[in-house]
Design a protein around this motif. Structure first.
Motif, mmCIF file in Angstrom:
data_model
loop_
_atom_site.group_PDB
_atom_site.id
_atom_site.type_symbol
_atom_site.label_atom_id
_atom_site.label_comp_id
_atom_site.label_asym_id
_atom_site.label_seq_id
_atom_site.Cartn_x
_atom_site.Cartn_y
_atom_site.Cartn_z
ATOM 1 N N GLY A 165 30.234 36.410 45.370
ATOM 2 C CA GLY A 165 30.246 37.864 45.346
ATOM 3 C C GLY A 165 31.240 38.487 46.301
ATOM 4 N N ALA A 166 31.949 37.673 47.087
ATOM 5 C CA ALA A 166 32.818 38.219 48.138
ATOM 6 C C ALA A 166 34.297 37.990 47.862
ATOM 7 N N THR A 167 34.664 37.630 46.632
ATOM 8 C CA THR A 167 36.067 37.327 46.370
ATOM 9 C C THR A 167 36.965 38.554 46.544
ATOM 10 N N GLY A 168 36.521 39.713 46.066
ATOM 11 C CA GLY A 168 37.320 40.930 46.236
ATOM 12 C C GLY A 168 37.471 41.300 47.698
ATOM 13 N N PHE A 169 36.387 41.180 48.433
ATOM 14 C CA PHE A 169 36.410 41.462 49.876
ATOM 15 C C PHE A 169 37.387 40.518 50.578
ATOM 16 N N ALA A 170 37.306 39.229 50.275
ATOM 17 C CA ALA A 170 38.186 38.255 50.917
ATOM 18 C C ALA A 170 39.642 38.532 50.593
ATOM 19 N N ASN A 171 39.922 38.866 49.346
ATOM 20 C CA ASN A 171 41.287 39.168 48.947
ATOM 21 C C ASN A 171 41.834 40.369 49.719
ATOM 22 N N ALA A 172 41.010 41.414 49.870
ATOM 23 C CA ALA A 172 41.453 42.612 50.579
ATOM 24 C C ALA A 172 41.688 42.326 52.058
ATOM 25 N N VAL A 173 40.773 41.565 52.677
ATOM 26 C CA VAL A 173 40.905 41.260 54.107
ATOM 27 C C VAL A 173 42.175 40.456 54.359
ATOM 28 N N LEU A 174 42.408 39.436 53.562
ATOM 29 C CA LEU A 174 43.569 38.573 53.799
ATOM 30 C C LEU A 174 44.873 39.304 53.517
ATOM 31 N N ARG A 175 44.880 40.183 52.554
ATOM 32 C CA ARG A 175 46.096 40.964 52.303
ATOM 33 C C ARG A 175 46.388 41.897 53.487
ATOM 34 N N GLU A 176 45.330 42.392 54.105
ATOM 35 C CA GLU A 176 45.534 43.205 55.316
ATOM 36 C C GLU A 176 46.031 42.346 56.469
ATOM 37 N N VAL A 177 45.459 41.157 56.623
ATOM 38 C CA VAL A 177 45.930 40.238 57.672
ATOM 39 C C VAL A 177 47.418 39.960 57.484
ATOM 40 N N ALA A 178 47.849 39.802 56.240
ATOM 41 C CA ALA A 178 49.237 39.442 55.947
ATOM 42 C C ALA A 178 50.222 40.577 56.206
ATOM 43 N N THR A 179 49.745 41.783 56.517
ATOM 44 C CA THR A 179 50.666 42.899 56.767
ATOM 45 C C THR A 179 51.372 42.802 58.112
ATOM 46 N N ARG A 180 50.878 41.948 59.005
ATOM 47 C CA ARG A 180 51.507 41.744 60.314
ATOM 48 C C ARG A 180 51.627 40.252 60.584
#
Length: 448
Positions: free
Chosen positions: A109-124
């Protein structure tokens, strides 16, 4: 597959209080993984565990919620993904997609959440996240170093104190703690020459210890020299402090040696081999039964008598009489802050509250050692921690309470000539960033 193995190892460490150096090799064997895949799984496991504190701070910011509120299986997957994004050359899309696939298996149930978090991590990149999240280096240098180099603040503070407040060298120590440590072998004197061992294993002789060989890689337990007892795995710093006791000048008899905290047997193995060359005999004491068995295995064929008992029973145990031994080693249980590079999870497990019971035990063991040694005999007090209360405070207090004269012997001449950065004496503190060893402390005492 390497990412899956790394995830399982990381989860076992956090879920079961397992140790990565024990669970990961077993998992690699079970999966039949070797070569580049095994190396990648090892890098992901050890790197993620070393950097957990900083990764958690970044994930907390990227997720907009405290990392501790994230479901543990998903949390560990995010740590693994963030480590790949910030510390490896894995392409960002591969790090994100592989981690989302992993979350799909452990927390669907957390795939969308994980995708969003990691994409934010990748911004820096990592430097960008440190610039955003770390306290100011000018106003809070300890807090800055702690977040920038992934160590708890209390450990950074202890290192800085032990280094005399030198924050530049503290930074170098933290950097070294985050590097993969080399494997050191000890060529047992009388059983194999270190040059011969280096040729046999494809390694190189050590820089300082006369018995050290640096191993380029591989599984040291599978080497014939180790399997046959001609050599053993041992950090060069551990070799140096054990050898210092053996080479210290001593008047009078020199046939009765004692290792008061011998498990798992590395120093007992070296001392036993040296004792064999000099007609001495070593008594090796270990309180834990399974560790006593390890000492017996490590010293098989050497003049070593293993006692499964508490080293503090000197005087009440007839096998540990007072005023009896010529040389005594106290390799005291400690926080292990000097070997954090070898135990990636331990920096996050240790707490300041561990210190009072440990330092009490250290004083009691050192006091017992001073009772065990004969007048004129030598005691070497050793810890794999540079924390001031485990080193100078413990030695000073135990010596003061001994009830008889105790003199410090300058330990610096007992180490190889030309070793840099040994300080002003009489004790010695070794350092990864100075000597390439674990941060071993050595004090040598002579009973009056």
């Amino acid at each position: 597959m390497p990412r899956h193995v790394a995830y399982q190892a990381i989860a076992a460490v956090h879920r079961d209080d397992a140790y990565a150096n024990l669970v990961l090799p077993a998992m690699l064997r079970d999966e039949g993984m070797a070569g580049r895949d095994a190396a990648f799984a090892t890098e992901l496991t050890y790197g993620t565990l070393r950097h957990t504190g900083t990764l958690d701070a970044i994930i907390t910011d990227a997720a907009g919620r405290d990392v501790q509120r994230i479901d543990p299986p998903v949390r560990d997957a995010l740590r693994l993904g963030a480590y790949q994004l910030l510390h490896t050359r894995v392409p960002a899309h591969a790090a994100v997609s592989s981690t989302v696939d992993l979350v799909r298996a452990v927390g669907p149930g957390a795939t969308g959440f994980a995708n969003a978090v990691l994409r934010e991590v990748a911004t820096r990149d990592l430097d960008g996240w440190v610039a955003k999240l770390a306290p100011s280096e000018q106003t809070d240098p300890i807090g800055h170093l702690a977040l920038a180099y992934s160590h708890p603040q209390w450990i950074v503070r202890a290192f800085a104190e032990a280094l005399g407040g030198d924050l530049g060298e503290t930074r170098r120590l933290l950097i070294e703690d985050n590097e993969r440590p080399p494997v050191h072998l000890c060529a047992r004197p009388g059983l194999i020459d270190p040059i011969e061992l280096a040729d046999e294993v494809g390694g190189a002789p050590g820089a300082f210890s006369p018995y050290a060989v640096y191993l380029p890689g591989g599984a040291p337990g599978e080497l014939p020299a180790v399997a046959e007892g001609r050599a053993h795995v041992q950090d060069e710093g551990s070799q140096l402090v054990a050898n210092a006791l053996a080479v210290a000048p001593l008047d009078g008899p020199d046939g009765r040696w004692l290792d008061l905290c011998a498990g798992p047997g590395g120093k007992a193995g070296l001392l036993g081999a040296l004792a064999a060359q000099r007609g001495a005999r070593l008594t090796a004491v270990e309180v834990a039964e399974h560790r006593a068995r390890l000492v017996a295995q490590a010293t098989r064929g050497l003049p070593v008598n293993v006692l499964n008992t508490d080293g503090r029973t000197v005087g009440s145990d007839p096998k540990l009489p007072e005023d009896h031994f010529d040389r005594v080693l106290v390799d005291a249980p400690c926080t292990g802050l000097g070997s954090l590079r070898r135990r990636p999870e331990s920096r996050w497990r240790r707490q300041p509250s561990d210190l009072p019971p440990l330092t009490r035990l250290q004083r009691e063991l050192l006091t017992a050692a001073l009772r065990a040694v004969r007048p004129g005999g030598l005691v070497a007090y050793v810890t794999c921690s540079p924390h001031i209360v485990e080193t100078h405070v413990t030695v000073t207090e135990a010596s003061r309470r001994a009830g008889f004269p105790v003199d410090f012997v300058d330990a610096r001449p007992l180490l190889p000539a030309g070793m840099p950065g040994l300080g002003d004496g009489p004790t010695v503190q070794l350092w990864p960033q100075r000597h390439g060893t674990d941060a071993m402390f050595l004090a040598v005492l002579r009973r009056g």
